[in-house]
Design a protein around this motif. Structure first.
Motif, PDB file in Angstrom:
ATOM      1  N   PRO A 144      44.179  12.222  67.582  1.00  0.00           N
ATOM      2  CA  PRO A 144      44.845  12.604  66.325  1.00  0.00           C
ATOM      3  C   PRO A 144      45.065  14.119  66.233  1.00  0.00           C
ATOM      4  CG  PRO A 144      42.522  12.174  65.913  1.00  0.00           C
ATOM      5  CD  PRO A 144      42.768  11.867  67.370  1.00  0.00           C
ATOM      6  N   ALA A 145      44.474  14.858  67.177  1.00  0.00           N
ATOM      7  CA  ALA A 145      44.648  16.314  67.166  1.00  0.00           C
ATOM      8  C   ALA A 145      46.107  16.668  67.428  1.00  0.00           C
ATOM      9  CB  ALA A 145      43.759  16.955  68.237  1.00  0.00           C
ATOM     10  N   LYS A 146      46.491  17.806  66.889  1.00  0.00           N
ATOM     11  CA  LYS A 146      47.826  18.340  67.156  1.00  0.00           C
ATOM     12  C   LYS A 146      47.654  19.529  68.088  1.00  0.00           C
ATOM     13  CE  LYS A 146      49.464  16.558  62.840  1.00  0.00           C
ATOM     14  NZ  LYS A 146      48.388  15.523  62.978  1.00  0.00           N
ATOM     15  N   ILE A 147      48.325  19.441  69.240  1.00  0.00           N
ATOM     16  CA  ILE A 147      48.101  20.457  70.275  1.00  0.00           C
ATOM     17  C   ILE A 147      49.364  21.297  70.481  1.00  0.00           C
ATOM     18  CG2 ILE A 147      47.337  20.852  72.647  1.00  0.00           C
ATOM     19  CD1 ILE A 147      46.191  18.004  72.657  1.00  0.00           C
ATOM     20  N   TYR A 148      49.187  22.591  70.474  1.00  0.00           N
ATOM     21  CA  TYR A 148      50.283  23.524  70.742  1.00  0.00           C
ATOM     22  C   TYR A 148      49.864  24.459  71.866  1.00  0.00           C
ATOM     23  CZ  TYR A 148      52.097  22.216  66.139  1.00  0.00           C
ATOM     24  OH  TYR A 148      52.594  21.526  65.069  1.00  0.00           O
ATOM     25  N   TYR A 149      50.860  24.855  72.686  1.00  0.00           N
ATOM     26  CA  TYR A 149      50.536  25.914  73.643  1.00  0.00           C
ATOM     27  C   TYR A 149      51.641  26.951  73.688  1.00  0.00           C
ATOM     28  CZ  TYR A 149      53.155  22.806  76.878  1.00  0.00           C
ATOM     29  OH  TYR A 149      54.084  21.990  77.477  1.00  0.00           O
ATOM     30  N   LYS A 150      51.207  28.194  73.812  1.00  0.00           N
ATOM     31  CA  LYS A 150      52.143  29.305  73.927  1.00  0.00           C
ATOM     32  C   LYS A 150      52.364  29.519  75.414  1.00  0.00           C
ATOM     33  CE  LYS A 150      54.338  33.020  72.281  1.00  0.00           C
ATOM     34  NZ  LYS A 150      55.671  32.842  71.655  1.00  0.00           N
TER      35      LYS A 150
ATOM     36  N   LEU B  25      39.784  15.464  72.785  1.00  0.00           N
ATOM     37  CA  LEU B  25      39.054  14.201  72.966  1.00  0.00           C
ATOM     38  C   LEU B  25      37.907  14.081  71.949  1.00  0.00           C
ATOM     39  CD1 LEU B  25      39.057  13.899  76.862  1.00  0.00           C
ATOM     40  CD2 LEU B  25      40.376  12.538  75.213  1.00  0.00           C
ATOM     41  N   LYS B  26      37.332  15.199  71.598  1.00  0.00           N
ATOM     42  CA  LYS B  26      36.310  15.168  70.531  1.00  0.00           C
ATOM     43  C   LYS B  26      36.949  14.697  69.221  1.00  0.00           C
ATOM     44  CE  LYS B  26      33.526  18.994  72.271  1.00  0.00           C
ATOM     45  NZ  LYS B  26      33.306  20.434  72.063  1.00  0.00           N
ATOM     46  N   CYS B  27      38.168  15.176  68.967  1.00  0.00           N
ATOM     47  CA  CYS B  27      38.877  14.763  67.750  1.00  0.00           C
ATOM     48  C   CYS B  27      39.147  13.256  67.784  1.00  0.00           C
ATOM     49  CB  CYS B  27      40.207  15.500  67.610  1.00  0.00           C
ATOM     50  SG  CYS B  27      40.022  17.238  67.187  1.00  0.00           S
ATOM     51  N   LYS B  28      39.402  12.738  68.983  1.00  0.00           N
ATOM     52  CA  LYS B  28      39.640  11.307  69.120  1.00  0.00           C
ATOM     53  C   LYS B  28      38.390  10.541  68.687  1.00  0.00           C
ATOM     54  CE  LYS B  28      41.261   8.038  72.651  1.00  0.00           C
ATOM     55  NZ  LYS B  28      41.646   7.917  74.071  1.00  0.00           N
ATOM     56  N   GLU B  29      37.240  11.055  69.074  1.00  0.00           N
ATOM     57  CA  GLU B  29      35.980  10.402  68.686  1.00  0.00           C
ATOM     58  C   GLU B  29      35.736  10.471  67.188  1.00  0.00           C
ATOM     59  OE1 GLU B  29      32.424  11.584  70.775  1.00  0.00           O
ATOM     60  OE2 GLU B  29      33.443  11.419  72.711  1.00  0.00           O
ATOM     61  N   THR B  30      35.978  11.650  66.632  1.00  0.00           N
ATOM     62  CA  THR B  30      35.646  11.847  65.218  1.00  0.00           C
ATOM     63  C   THR B  30      36.789  11.458  64.287  1.00  0.00           C
ATOM     64  OG1 THR B  30      36.474  14.116  65.231  1.00  0.00           O
ATOM     65  CG2 THR B  30      34.161  13.796  65.807  1.00  0.00           C
ATOM     66  N   GLY B  31      37.991  11.339  64.855  1.00  0.00           N
ATOM     67  CA  GLY B  31      39.141  11.027  64.014  1.00  0.00           C
ATOM     68  C   GLY B  31      39.704  12.229  63.270  1.00  0.00           C
ATOM     69  N   GLU B  32      39.227  13.417  63.617  1.00  0.00           N
ATOM     70  CA  GLU B  32      39.717  14.623  62.932  1.00  0.00           C
ATOM     71  C   GLU B  32      41.097  15.046  63.455  1.00  0.00           C
ATOM     72  OE1 GLU B  32      36.233  17.624  61.941  1.00  0.00           O
ATOM     73  OE2 GLU B  32      35.923  16.670  63.880  1.00  0.00           O
ATOM     74  N   GLU B  33      41.981  15.435  62.533  1.00  0.00           N
ATOM     75  CA  GLU B  33      43.341  15.854  62.923  1.00  0.00           C
ATOM     76  C   GLU B  33      43.411  17.367  63.075  1.00  0.00           C
ATOM     77  OE1 GLU B  33      46.640  14.353  60.715  1.00  0.00           O
ATOM     78  OE2 GLU B  33      45.684  12.407  60.410  1.00  0.00           O
ATOM     79  N   LYS B  34      42.571  17.903  63.923  1.00  0.00           N
ATOM     80  CA  LYS B  34      42.568  19.356  64.068  1.00  0.00           C
ATOM     81  C   LYS B  34      43.825  19.867  64.767  1.00  0.00           C
ATOM     82  CE  LYS B  34      37.622  20.108  63.971  1.00  0.00           C
ATOM     83  NZ  LYS B  34      36.417  20.237  64.793  1.00  0.00           N
ATOM     84  N   THR B  35      44.176  21.111  64.479  1.00  0.00           N
ATOM     85  CA  THR B  35      45.297  21.751  65.166  1.00  0.00           C
ATOM     86  C   THR B  35      44.738  22.722  66.200  1.00  0.00           C
ATOM     87  OG1 THR B  35      46.788  21.500  63.301  1.00  0.00           O
ATOM     88  CG2 THR B  35      47.301  23.249  64.871  1.00  0.00           C
TER      89      THR B  35
END
Lengths: 457, 457
Positions: B100-106, B402-412
């Motif tokens: 559920p995380a949102k991933i950005y890369y510069k 992957l930690k966000c996947k476990e916890t369900g957190e939608e971190k950016t």
């Protein structure tokens, strides 16, 4: 339209990206001559081509009337990872040359394959996946096409078997490793994996291979393996169709700023880049809506348009593929060593050949040292280290800009910068060391090669 | 702000590009400790540094109070040739990970130097030109910095002398040729061109060189040649200042779409990329305007932040440069072979060291095979073949997602993708062949190295 300040790089928004490929053949009065089945001498049918190519791609190959093919959403999503590519205003080059000309280039090198080849690779992989295939086979020489296909297959989880000309396999280990990193199996050709490979190895144990042999192996592998088809990165109509995305984006970017091109320049090997870049512009020209000077640039060492015969010939040296009517040097013609591996093809797309025969575009050839001179000049001024192939177009763009300097004309020149030269440093090293030589085939050599053209078609 | 649909790639308009670099030190309560003159033990003055560095760069180096330095127009024009760099939304990576995380890369790799190094190279070349110098000298290991500087010098018509560690010179001939194509002279180090080089060659005739030796030669060459200065691609405050353009663009792109980052991740060798990426975010954190988790990622083979001592040490193995207070493994520490050449530095920028000492950022280390596992995964999903250095950040970004996947957190999550791996295929080959090994220094080795730290500062 109000004149807007033109940025260094024109990027379309994702919402402005093309949603359909443009099929230039639909607007041609004189259609390109059909592929012929060498066994019957008759035009290839869908049934003839189905064992070799994916069904949907066969349809695209044979359709010369439908003007637009919708780009499937999954391909459009993939395109968004590396497209739209920038249309760059070459402000620094103009200034350095002191020309009143306005120079733009469409830069296709900002992706890992390093060239425009990915535009068609992803489309061909998509249709293979749609058809439920397990994988595809292909050949690669310099390695750009093989890399692009490896990336595309990795994305769609398709098996990818690449037959790489043995001499390149050994001399370009880095290209090979990029393909392996994307999960492709890369086999030096000729190999023991195919009957044709074994036969060649038996007859010529020390051979370092050729593109013709690699094609033959890839086709055999595809047609004798359950769930595989063969794919090709240039020459074919379907490839030009996919590559039209280059031209469509270029035209949309120019239109957005109210810019009208005068001259459009592209390098030409099999024709995939040139055919894609010029497609919408040539379309306007064919429909009488606008006029452009369109220039194909080829190496003097492999001058199919400028010195070839317009005749039916095999597309491959191995003579396993259909016959195409095209400007050709003869399918047995072996070009002298030229570092623009992507331009070492004996023939030319039959679509482009027809347009050239009809006087709708020009062609010119340039020698290798002149090309690298332009490449280095461009790299130092514009920052991008260009591929040797692309540098053929740079050479002629610079020459046209210098003509404008003499005449004072403010022409707008657009050229295709198809890729980067990061894997071509052996060639640059030769140039830097002053050890690069030029080779131009003699009339006698070409006459000898023309004698072997297939007769009676 | 209304939620807008977020494109795959966020490109700022040229008009939105930063017009000033941000000097993070201005917002730090605990300033980084000053450079010390090893002869006197006193803080370096402008006069101490002037024989080695350009005047304007010395000013930037020593100024820890001015928050913004205007970017000269000529540098901004050069930036426009390859900047703004895209902030990419890693839609495909998110989907593949099922997070559920949102991933950005510069992504800083879309230029011929293949990395962010060009951002500072062009600035340093500009100031050298402004000062009326003939040229600059530098050292290069892996070759990214040398390439960037060659490009910058070519643009401003400055002479560029690169001392390249002999083993790299021989093993990476393609990097060398890129530099030569941009007109740089590249000398394998140690060489007969300098006194220090001749001395080393006399004592160790078969040596393949080291970065420390190359720095010593470059500094000697600069200080003994009329009209030359020495330039460095990382560690220094001036370099972090120039690299702030990465973070400023990243923040502007996020703000444009109303995105708030939770975690910011960057690889860390000398600190140029990490310091640049995090600058404006850390500024907000220092001013109490926002909070972020900021993570530095270093190789387990060269863990300066996570296992080093915070102490005064020489910046170079040759001990010719000033002393800096930083997390260091000792300037005689020779990291085990690690393919991320750009991260094989014994110390860390003193600005980043101070921030880490103050608990304002985290650090973690990762082993080489885990890094290449992430690199290959990323390449296949997102298309870009990453540099080994950059892949350290990818590894941790994936782990956090992957930690966000476990916890369900939608971190950016935002990470820096500093460059491409096209010149690192030897390392990828080792990984593909299953021949890559990990090395982690023992506590005893580090204790031995710490014993040699300079005393009394």
């Amino acid at each position: 339209m109000m004149a807007k300040e033109i940025p260094y790089k024109i990027y379309l928004d994702e919402s402005e990206m093309p949603t359909a490929w443009y099929n230039l053949r639909a607007d041609m009065k004189n259609k390109p001559a059909p592929l012929l089945n060498p066994a019957t001498g008759q035009p290839c049918t869908a049934a003839d081509l189905a064992p070799v190519f994916c069904e949907e791609l066969v349809k695209q190959e044979l359709d010369d009337t439908t003007p637009y093919f919708e780009i499937p959403q999954e391909i459009r999503d993939f395109y968004k990872m590396y497209r739209p590519s920038p249309l760059v205003r070459a402000y620094c080059l103009e200034k350095k040359l002191g020309t009143p000309a306005k120079i733009y280039y469409k830069f296709e090198g900002n992706n890992t394959s390093g060239s425009h080849k990915l535009n068609s690779a992803i489309a061909q992989a998509y249709y293979a996946k749609q058809q439920g295939l397990k994988g595809v086979t292909t050949e690669t020489g310099a390695g750009q096409w093989g890399t692009a296909l490896s990336m595309a297959c990795s994305y769609f989880d398709l098996d990818c078997k690449v037959f790489m000309v043995k001499v390149s396999y050994e001399q370009k280990p880095f290209r090979r490793e990029v393909m392996r990193t994307y999960g492709a199996s890369v086999t030096p050709s000729p190999s023991m994996e195919t009957a044709v490979g074994r036969k060649i190895l038996e007859e010529h144990p020390g051979t370092t291979g050729s593109l013709g042999c690699a094609i033959s192996e890839a086709v055999e592998k595809a047609t004798t393996s359950e769930g595989y088809r063969y794919v090709l990165g240039s020459v074919l109509n379907q490839v030009l169709l996919h590559q039209s995305v280059i031209g469509l984006e270029t035209k949309a970017a120019l239109d957005k700023y109210g810019i009208k091109a005068d001259i459009i320049i592209g390098c030409a090997g099999g024709g995939s880049n040139l055919g894609g870049l010029i497609a919408p512009f040539m379309g306007e020209k064919l429909r009488g809506e606008a006029d452009y000077r369109i220039i194909a640039v080829e190496p003097a060492s492999c001058p199919s348009l400028t010195r070839g015969k317009y005749a039916y010939d095999f597309c491959d040296t191995g003579k396993v593929c259909p016959l195409a009517k095209m400007y050709t040097l003869g399918c047995d013609f072996i070009p002298a060593p030229n570092h623009a591996g992507g331009l070492r093809y004996h023939g030319m797309s039959s679509t482009l050949s027809q347009l050239y025969a009809d006087g709708l575009m020009e062609a010119t050839s340039v020698t290798q040292t002149k090309v690298f001179e332009a490449a280095e000049y461009f790299a130092r001024v514009e920052g991008i280290l260009p591929a040797p192939e692309s540098s053929h177009a740079i050479r002629v763009a610079i020459d046209e800009a210098l003509k404008c300097k003499e005449t004072g004309e403010e022409k707008t020149i657009v050229f295709g910068l198809t890729g980067t030269g990061y894997f071509d440093m052996v060639a640059y090293e030769k140039y830097n060391d002053g050890k690069m030589s030029d080779y131009i085939p003699t009339d006698e050599e070409l006459a000898e090669s023309f004698k072997k053209l297939p007769q009676g078609f």
